[in-house]
Design a protein around this motif. Structure first.
Motif, PDB file in Angstrom:
ATOM      1  N   THR A  18       5.289  -7.537  10.261  1.00  0.00           N
ATOM      2  CA  THR A  18       5.544  -6.105  10.254  1.00  0.00           C
ATOM      3  C   THR A  18       4.397  -5.404  10.972  1.00  0.00           C
ATOM      4  O   THR A  18       3.356  -6.025  11.238  1.00  0.00           O
ATOM      5  N   SER A  19       4.573  -4.149  11.269  1.00  0.00           N
ATOM      6  CA  SER A  19       3.522  -3.380  11.941  1.00  0.00           C
ATOM      7  C   SER A  19       2.363  -3.090  10.984  1.00  0.00           C
ATOM      8  O   SER A  19       2.526  -3.116   9.754  1.00  0.00           O
ATOM      9  N   ALA A  20       1.207  -2.775  11.562  1.00  0.00           N
ATOM     10  CA  ALA A  20       0.048  -2.417  10.744  1.00  0.00           C
ATOM     11  C   ALA A  20       0.338  -1.154   9.939  1.00  0.00           C
ATOM     12  O   ALA A  20      -0.066  -1.049   8.768  1.00  0.00           O
ATOM     13  N   GLU A  21       1.048  -0.213  10.529  1.00  0.00           N
ATOM     14  CA  GLU A  21       1.380   1.030   9.832  1.00  0.00           C
ATOM     15  C   GLU A  21       2.213   0.755   8.582  1.00  0.00           C
ATOM     16  O   GLU A  21       1.950   1.289   7.507  1.00  0.00           O
ATOM     17  N   HIS A  22       3.237  -0.100   8.759  1.00  0.00           N
ATOM     18  CA  HIS A  22       4.100  -0.430   7.619  1.00  0.00           C
ATOM     19  C   HIS A  22       3.325  -1.225   6.568  1.00  0.00           C
ATOM     20  O   HIS A  22       3.439  -0.964   5.369  1.00  0.00           O
ATOM     21  N   ALA A  23       2.504  -2.189   7.016  1.00  0.00           N
ATOM     22  CA  ALA A  23       1.717  -2.997   6.078  1.00  0.00           C
ATOM     23  C   ALA A  23       0.779  -2.110   5.262  1.00  0.00           C
ATOM     24  O   ALA A  23       0.680  -2.257   4.034  1.00  0.00           O
ATOM     25  N   PHE A  24       0.099  -1.174   5.912  1.00  0.00           N
ATOM     26  CA  PHE A  24      -0.810  -0.265   5.209  1.00  0.00           C
ATOM     27  C   PHE A  24      -0.040   0.569   4.185  1.00  0.00           C
ATOM     28  O   PHE A  24      -0.483   0.727   3.039  1.00  0.00           O
ATOM     29  N   ARG A  25       1.111   1.082   4.588  1.00  0.00           N
ATOM     30  CA  ARG A  25       1.920   1.917   3.689  1.00  0.00           C
ATOM     31  C   ARG A  25       2.388   1.122   2.467  1.00  0.00           C
ATOM     32  O   ARG A  25       2.325   1.608   1.332  1.00  0.00           O
ATOM     33  N   VAL A  26       2.852  -0.114   2.688  1.00  0.00           N
ATOM     34  CA  VAL A  26       3.309  -0.945   1.564  1.00  0.00           C
ATOM     35  C   VAL A  26       2.134  -1.264   0.641  1.00  0.00           C
ATOM     36  O   VAL A  26       2.262  -1.210  -0.583  1.00  0.00           O
ATOM     37  N   PHE A  27       0.971  -1.578   1.222  1.00  0.00           N
ATOM     38  CA  PHE A  27      -0.185  -1.923   0.390  1.00  0.00           C
ATOM     39  C   PHE A  27      -0.632  -0.746  -0.458  1.00  0.00           C
ATOM     40  O   PHE A  27      -1.026  -0.921  -1.614  1.00  0.00           O
ATOM     41  N   THR A  28      -0.547   0.448   0.087  1.00  0.00           N
ATOM     42  CA  THR A  28      -1.088   1.619  -0.605  1.00  0.00           C
ATOM     43  C   THR A  28      -0.021   2.404  -1.365  1.00  0.00           C
ATOM     44  O   THR A  28      -0.041   2.453  -2.594  1.00  0.00           O
ATOM     45  N   ALA A  29       0.919   2.989  -0.657  1.00  0.00           N
ATOM     46  CA  ALA A  29       1.926   3.850  -1.295  1.00  0.00           C
ATOM     47  C   ALA A  29       2.871   3.076  -2.196  1.00  0.00           C
ATOM     48  O   ALA A  29       3.371   3.615  -3.186  1.00  0.00           O
ATOM     49  N   ASP A  30       3.115   1.803  -1.866  1.00  0.00           N
ATOM     50  CA  ASP A  30       4.066   0.993  -2.635  1.00  0.00           C
ATOM     51  C   ASP A  30       3.398  -0.024  -3.554  1.00  0.00           C
ATOM     52  O   ASP A  30       4.054  -0.941  -4.045  1.00  0.00           O
ATOM     53  N   ILE A  31       2.101   0.107  -3.806  1.00  0.00           N
ATOM     54  CA  ILE A  31       1.378  -0.879  -4.611  1.00  0.00           C
ATOM     55  C   ILE A  31       2.016  -1.069  -5.992  1.00  0.00           C
ATOM     56  O   ILE A  31       2.032  -2.166  -6.525  1.00  0.00           O
ATOM     57  N   GLY A  32       2.587  -0.021  -6.533  1.00  0.00           N
ATOM     58  CA  GLY A  32       3.238  -0.120  -7.839  1.00  0.00           C
ATOM     59  C   GLY A  32       4.501  -0.952  -7.822  1.00  0.00           C
ATOM     60  O   GLY A  32       4.948  -1.438  -8.854  1.00  0.00           O
TER      61      GLY A  32
END
Length: 157
Positions: A18-32
């Motif tokens: 996946t893209s870095a943008e998507h990976a960052f978003r999943v790691f942070t915004a979707d951590i729950g």
């Protein structure tokens, strides 16, 4: 008198499709959504983990009863390439506002649809006599290795 040896940081990596943008978003915004429920510190059964999206933001868990238990805070917020968190859990995995180690997560685009995610948990010498026990736990396959595995699955879903 023997010299104090500083333990090496615990380092783990995963490559995700996946893209870095998507990976960052999943790691942070979707951590729950992907954080392992077994890795919680609150008294109540685990519901989710939250990272507030800015430097100075809280990192905490929410229990099924709505209670909140702090883990630390966001020290550096540089989407989509870097995140540094204060891990303020002591050797008994209880929040201690006067204690801190750091967890840095870097997101490196290897291609438009592939990102390498490198995690480093450092300053572990601050655990003193308990340092090796904590290193063994967070460095185990069930520690940061499991966390990154679940993150990778979520990022590619």
């Amino acid at each position: 008198m023997s010299a104090q040896i500083t333990p090496a940081p615990v380092r783990r990596s995963v490559s995700v499709r996946t893209s870095a943008e998507h990976a960052f978003r999943v790691f942070t915004a979707d951590i729950g959504r992907w954080w392992p429920p077994s890795h919680h510190v609150g008294a109540a059964p685990y519901k989710e983990n939250v990272l507030e999206p800015h430097a100075g933001g809280r990192w905490y868990e929410i229990g099924e009863d709505g209670s909140q238990c702090d883990w630390g805070k966001v020290l550096i917020w540089e989407p989509p390439t870097r995140l540094v968190l204060a891990w303020q859990l002591d050797a008994q995995y209880r929040f201690n506002p006067d204690f801190m180690t750091e967890v840095e997560v870097r997101f490196t685009a290897e291609a438009p649809d592939r990102t390498r995610v490198d995690l480093e948990h450092r300053m572990l010498e601050r655990y003193g006599e308990a340092a090796q026990r904590v290193i063994d736990a967070v460095g185990s396959p069930n520690g940061w290795g499991r966390v990154l595995q679940l993150f990778g699955e979520a990022a590619e879903a």
